[in-house]
Write a protein that holds these residues in place. Structure first.
Motif, PDB file in Angstrom:
ATOM      1  N   ALA A  78       0.828  -1.207   0.000  1.00  0.00           N
ATOM      2  CA  ALA A  78       0.000   0.000   0.000  1.00  0.00           C
ATOM      3  C   ALA A  78       0.862   1.256   0.000  1.00  0.00           C
ATOM      4  O   ALA A  78       1.840   1.360   0.739  1.00  0.00           O
ATOM      5  N   GLY A  79       0.493   2.193  -0.867  1.00  0.00           N
ATOM      6  CA  GLY A  79       1.199   3.464  -0.948  1.00  0.00           C
ATOM      7  C   GLY A  79       2.472   3.406  -1.770  1.00  0.00           C
ATOM      8  O   GLY A  79       3.199   4.388  -1.857  1.00  0.00           O
ATOM      9  N   ASN A  80       2.746   2.273  -2.390  1.00  0.00           N
ATOM     10  CA  ASN A  80       3.990   2.136  -3.138  1.00  0.00           C
ATOM     11  C   ASN A  80       3.713   1.563  -4.526  1.00  0.00           C
ATOM     12  O   ASN A  80       4.207   0.493  -4.890  1.00  0.00           O
ATOM     13  N   SER A  81       2.941   2.316  -5.312  1.00  0.00           N
ATOM     14  CA  SER A  81       2.571   1.832  -6.642  1.00  0.00           C
ATOM     15  C   SER A  81       3.749   1.814  -7.618  1.00  0.00           C
ATOM     16  O   SER A  81       3.643   1.229  -8.688  1.00  0.00           O
ATOM     17  N   ALA A  82       4.870   2.420  -7.244  1.00  0.00           N
ATOM     18  CA  ALA A  82       6.063   2.390  -8.097  1.00  0.00           C
ATOM     19  C   ALA A  82       7.018   1.257  -7.710  1.00  0.00           C
ATOM     20  O   ALA A  82       8.086   1.122  -8.304  1.00  0.00           O
ATOM     21  N   HIS A  83       6.618   0.436  -6.737  1.00  0.00           N
ATOM     22  CA  HIS A  83       7.473  -0.676  -6.310  1.00  0.00           C
ATOM     23  C   HIS A  83       7.752  -1.580  -7.521  1.00  0.00           C
ATOM     24  O   HIS A  83       6.855  -1.844  -8.324  1.00  0.00           O
ATOM     25  N   PRO A  84       8.984  -2.051  -7.672  1.00  0.00           N
ATOM     26  CA  PRO A  84       9.316  -2.895  -8.828  1.00  0.00           C
ATOM     27  C   PRO A  84       8.408  -4.112  -9.006  1.00  0.00           C
ATOM     28  O   PRO A  84       8.118  -4.499 -10.146  1.00  0.00           O
ATOM     29  N   ASP A  85       7.932  -4.708  -7.913  1.00  0.00           N
ATOM     30  CA  ASP A  85       7.041  -5.867  -8.031  1.00  0.00           C
ATOM     31  C   ASP A  85       5.680  -5.468  -8.597  1.00  0.00           C
ATOM     32  O   ASP A  85       5.078  -6.218  -9.371  1.00  0.00           O
ATOM     33  N   VAL A  86       5.191  -4.293  -8.213  1.00  0.00           N
ATOM     34  CA  VAL A  86       3.911  -3.789  -8.722  1.00  0.00           C
ATOM     35  C   VAL A  86       4.050  -3.490 -10.213  1.00  0.00           C
ATOM     36  O   VAL A  86       3.219  -3.905 -11.032  1.00  0.00           O
ATOM     37  N   VAL A  87       5.099  -2.778 -10.571  1.00  0.00           N
ATOM     38  CA  VAL A  87       5.330  -2.424 -11.969  1.00  0.00           C
ATOM     39  C   VAL A  87       5.510  -3.688 -12.811  1.00  0.00           C
ATOM     40  O   VAL A  87       4.948  -3.807 -13.907  1.00  0.00           O
ATOM     41  N   SER A  88       6.248  -4.660 -12.295  1.00  0.00           N
ATOM     42  CA  SER A  88       6.474  -5.906 -13.014  1.00  0.00           C
ATOM     43  C   SER A  88       5.169  -6.671 -13.249  1.00  0.00           C
ATOM     44  O   SER A  88       4.929  -7.189 -14.346  1.00  0.00           O
ATOM     45  N   ALA A  89       4.324  -6.730 -12.230  1.00  0.00           N
ATOM     46  CA  ALA A  89       3.038  -7.436 -12.365  1.00  0.00           C
ATOM     47  C   ALA A  89       2.154  -6.750 -13.394  1.00  0.00           C
ATOM     48  O   ALA A  89       1.559  -7.417 -14.264  1.00  0.00           O
ATOM     49  N   ALA A  90       2.070  -5.429 -13.317  1.00  0.00           N
ATOM     50  CA  ALA A  90       1.249  -4.693 -14.280  1.00  0.00           C
ATOM     51  C   ALA A  90       1.830  -4.827 -15.685  1.00  0.00           C
ATOM     52  O   ALA A  90       1.092  -4.974 -16.668  1.00  0.00           O
ATOM     53  N   ARG A  91       3.140  -4.805 -15.789  1.00  0.00           N
ATOM     54  CA  ARG A  91       3.788  -4.944 -17.089  1.00  0.00           C
ATOM     55  C   ARG A  91       3.501  -6.317 -17.689  1.00  0.00           C
ATOM     56  O   ARG A  91       3.325  -6.461 -18.899  1.00  0.00           O
ATOM     57  N   THR A  92       3.416  -7.342 -16.846  1.00  0.00           N
ATOM     58  CA  THR A  92       3.086  -8.692 -17.314  1.00  0.00           C
ATOM     59  C   THR A  92       1.717  -8.700 -17.981  1.00  0.00           C
ATOM     60  O   THR A  92       1.536  -9.282 -19.056  1.00  0.00           O
ATOM     61  N   VAL A  93       0.746  -8.033 -17.368  1.00  0.00           N
ATOM     62  CA  VAL A  93      -0.596  -7.961 -17.951  1.00  0.00           C
ATOM     63  C   VAL A  93      -0.577  -7.099 -19.211  1.00  0.00           C
ATOM     64  O   VAL A  93      -1.190  -7.446 -20.223  1.00  0.00           O
ATOM     65  N   CYS A  94       0.139  -5.979 -19.170  1.00  0.00           N
ATOM     66  CA  CYS A  94       0.266  -5.108 -20.345  1.00  0.00           C
ATOM     67  C   CYS A  94       0.833  -5.890 -21.527  1.00  0.00           C
ATOM     68  O   CYS A  94       0.312  -5.822 -22.643  1.00  0.00           O
ATOM     69  N   ASP A  95       1.880  -6.649 -21.270  1.00  0.00           N
ATOM     70  CA  ASP A  95       2.507  -7.440 -22.330  1.00  0.00           C
ATOM     71  C   ASP A  95       1.577  -8.535 -22.847  1.00  0.00           C
ATOM     72  O   ASP A  95       1.544  -8.811 -24.049  1.00  0.00           O
TER      73      ASP A  95
END
Length: 108
Positions: free
Chosen positions: A36-53
């Motif tokens: 929570a509060g860390n939407s730029a965390h590498p794990d969050v970005v990686s998970a979202a990027r997985t869906v984007c890809d």
């Protein structure tokens, strides 16, 4: 269901016929991941990027909510087709303020 279950489903649905794309709120995703509060965390970005890809690989659109202009620029470069520069709570607060303003006779 936990976060990983939702991520697997998002990737699965991204490839299904009849599904146009996927929309992801990075703050919500961070909360679901215990960050929570860390939407730029590498794990969050990686998970979202997985869906984007997964969406890109299936010819589907990907949309992302963020209040961070730099992050939205990065998501645009990553292939997100829809960028929403606010949060759902901002929409709700604005609508509520407009209603209350009209009730008080103030212009919205």
């Amino acid at each position: 269901m936990d976060f990983i279950d939702y991520l697997v489903l998002a990737i699965y649905f991204a490839g299904m016929a009849g599904i146009g794309g996927a929309m992801m709120g990075l703050s919500d995703l961070a909360v679901d991941m215990g960050l929570a509060g860390n939407s730029a965390h590498p794990d969050v970005v990686s998970a979202a990027r997985t869906v984007c890809d997964a969406c890109a690989g299936s010819g589907k659109w990907f949309a992302v909510y963020s209040r961070d202009e730099k992050a939205l620029q990065e998501w645009k470069a990553a292939g997100a087709q829809i960028l929403v520069a606010t949060s759902i709570m901002s929409f709700i607060n604005r609508a509520g303020g407009d209603i209350l303003g009209r009730l008080k006779g103030e212009p919205s």
